[in-house]
Each structure stands twice: as structure tokens, then as C-alpha cells.
Design a protein around this motif. Structure first.
Motif, mmCIF file in Angstrom:
data_model
loop_
_atom_site.group_PDB
_atom_site.id
_atom_site.type_symbol
_atom_site.label_atom_id
_atom_site.label_comp_id
_atom_site.label_asym_id
_atom_site.label_seq_id
_atom_site.Cartn_x
_atom_site.Cartn_y
_atom_site.Cartn_z
ATOM 1 N N SER A 152 56.660 78.583 -14.005
ATOM 2 C CA SER A 152 56.103 79.127 -12.760
ATOM 3 C C SER A 152 57.203 79.483 -11.763
ATOM 4 N N HIS A 153 58.274 78.673 -11.729
ATOM 5 C CA HIS A 153 59.361 78.958 -10.788
ATOM 6 C C HIS A 153 60.081 80.247 -11.151
ATOM 7 N N THR A 156 57.941 83.202 -10.016
ATOM 8 C CA THR A 156 58.187 83.430 -8.590
ATOM 9 C C THR A 156 59.531 84.116 -8.381
ATOM 10 N N GLN A 160 60.074 87.765 -6.566
ATOM 11 C CA GLN A 160 60.846 87.790 -5.320
ATOM 12 C C GLN A 160 62.115 88.627 -5.479
ATOM 13 N N GLU A 176 57.661 87.164 -0.190
ATOM 14 C CA GLU A 176 58.094 85.776 -0.005
ATOM 15 C C GLU A 176 56.981 84.939 0.616
ATOM 16 N N ARG A 179 54.122 84.293 -1.844
ATOM 17 C CA ARG A 179 54.513 83.413 -2.949
ATOM 18 C C ARG A 179 55.163 82.131 -2.439
ATOM 19 N N GLU A 182 54.322 77.037 -3.928
ATOM 20 C CA GLU A 182 54.626 76.859 -5.346
ATOM 21 C C GLU A 182 53.419 76.337 -6.115
ATOM 22 N N ALA A 185 51.526 79.101 -7.851
ATOM 23 C CA ALA A 185 52.167 79.576 -9.075
ATOM 24 C C ALA A 185 51.937 78.598 -10.221
#
Length: 237
Positions: A152-153, A156, A160, A176, A179, A182, A185
Motif C-alpha cells: 500500500s505504501h 501511495t 504521489q 497528497e 492520499r 495511509e 490505502a
């Protein structure tokens, strides 16, 4: 209140002086701050007021004390905006009492036009160096997805960074913000993983369109990506 603590204190002082409409002393400011939860010695308040005067936020009026300056009024307006934005973002990301599915659906609807425009501009404006960095993110995402690890990170990070290489600072800031949480996500990843749709094919297609500077293909790839996310979410029981 989502502004730095020093600015919170300055905000309270400027607000008080604006309300009073006249010069006030350190003792008066100290009493006001105590009602707002700031417990400071009068000497400390005096030092704060001198510092604010030095910065041009306050004006000394003989022995009467200090009053807010034109620069201080401008600072107060800026802090009012910062407080409003912070409170709005906090309310937005709290979900406003909606279910996870409703909140995520609304979030994807909000993201759709923004991310489509981001993809278009990234395909148009990205440099070779930026495309290389985007490739690194996509490759790493694919490797971790195949290994069954959380991604998920990286999802993101991909979106971004795509916004960054669109070279539109407003869109970058909006992405930003959208999203920022966290947890959203992570929940989307869980839903996609449960549906067996955790591969990174869609990011790869967006990347390839950007790499080729194919604006129409980038827009189409992003539309499909978000539509597929919304379909997966809709099918969630």
C-alpha cells in the motif's frame, strides 16, 4: 488545530488583541491565555510579546502596552486559513460517520478526475530522469506484490510521484491530501488482495504510457485503473 504550537500561541495573542481593538499589557494577555489553556508566567508572556513586536506583528504604544500591527493582522488571517484547512482535513479523513465502503467509494470518485489529469500531464511533462525513478517504484511494487508483501505504501508513492512529475504543484498538493490517510490505502489493498487483484499490471501500463509520452494512452490507463478499483470495491460484500 493543525498548525505548529508556536503559531497556536501567536494566534491566541493576535486574536485577543484584534478583539480588544486597543493596546493591552502582558498581564491582560496572560489572563486571556490561561482561559485558553496556556499557563505561562507574566514574564514569559512579556518575552513573547517583545518577540512578536520584533517580528513586526505587534506595535508598542507608549506605556499602554502593545496592539496588533497591520502585519500582525495579515498573520492572523493566514493562521485562520491554516486552522480552517486543518479542521476541514481532519473532518474529511474521519469519514464523517460513513462506512468504510462508502468512504472509500467517495474517495475514489474524488480522486478520479484529479489522477486522470495527473496522468495526462505526467505523460506530457516527465523528464527521462523522472521516468527512470517511476520505473524503480513500479518494479519494486511488482517484486513485493509477487512476494506477498504489503504494497500500500508503494501504491501511495507511485501516485504521489506521478503527481510530482506532472509539474503542476496544485495537483500535486491535491493528490497528497487525498492520499494523506495511509489507513485508506491499507484497506484498499486488503480488498484487492481478497479479490485476487493485487498485481501491479495497471501501474505498469500507466508507467509505459508516461515513458512513451503518450498522453491519450496515459489517460486511458488511469481511467481503467480507477474504474477497476471502483468495480472491486463495489463487489465487496
Amino acid at each position: 488545530m493543525n498548525i505548529p504550537r508556536e503559531d497556536e500561541l501567536i494566534y491566541e495573542v493576535l486574536s485577543y488583541m484584534k478583539e480588544e481593538g486597543k493596546a493591552v499589557g502582558a498581564g491582560s494577555v496572560q489572563r486571556r491565555l490561561e482561559t485558553r489553556g496556556y499557563f505561562m508566567a507574566e514574564a514569559s508572556v512579556g518575552r513573547l510579546l517583545r518577540e512578536m513586536e520584533y517580528r513586526g506583528l505587534l506595535e508598542k504604544e507608549s506605556n499602554l502596552g502593545r496592539s496588533i500591527s497591520p502585519q500582525g493582522e495579515e498573520k492572523l488571517r493566514d493562521l485562520d486559513v491554516a486552522r480552517w484547512q486543518g479542521n476541514w482535513a481532519q473532518e474529511f479523513f474521519s469519514g464523517n460517520g460513513s462506512s468504510d465502503k462508502e468512504h472509500l467509494t467517495e474517495l475514489l470518485i474524488a480522486r478520479r478526475p484529479v489522477e486522470i489529469e495527473v496522468a495526462r500531464l505526467a505523460a506530457k511533462n516527465a523528464t527521462n530522469e523522472e521516468i527512470g525513478e517511476l520505473r524503480r517504484i513500479v518494479d519494486k511494487h511488482e517484486q513485493m506484490a509477487k512476494a506477498g508483501k504489503a504494497v500500500s505504501h508503494l501504491d501511495t508513492e507511485f501516485h504521489q510521484y506521478l503527481a510530482k512529475i506532472s509539474h503542476n504543484s496544485i495537483l500535486e498538493a491535491i493528490v497528497e491530501l487525498l492520499r494523506k490517510k495511509e489507513e485508506d490505502a491499507t484497506k484498499l489493498e486488503g480488498i484487492r488482495r481478497h479479490a485476487g487483484n493485487i498485481s501491479n499490471d495497471e501501474h505498469r501500463k500507466i508507467f509505459e504510457a508516461v515513458e512513451q509520452h503518450d498522453v491519450e494512452l496515459a489517460v486511458l490507463a488511469m481511467k481503467r485503473h480507477i474504474s477497476n478499483l471502483m468495480h472491486t470495491l463495489k463487489e465487496k460484500k
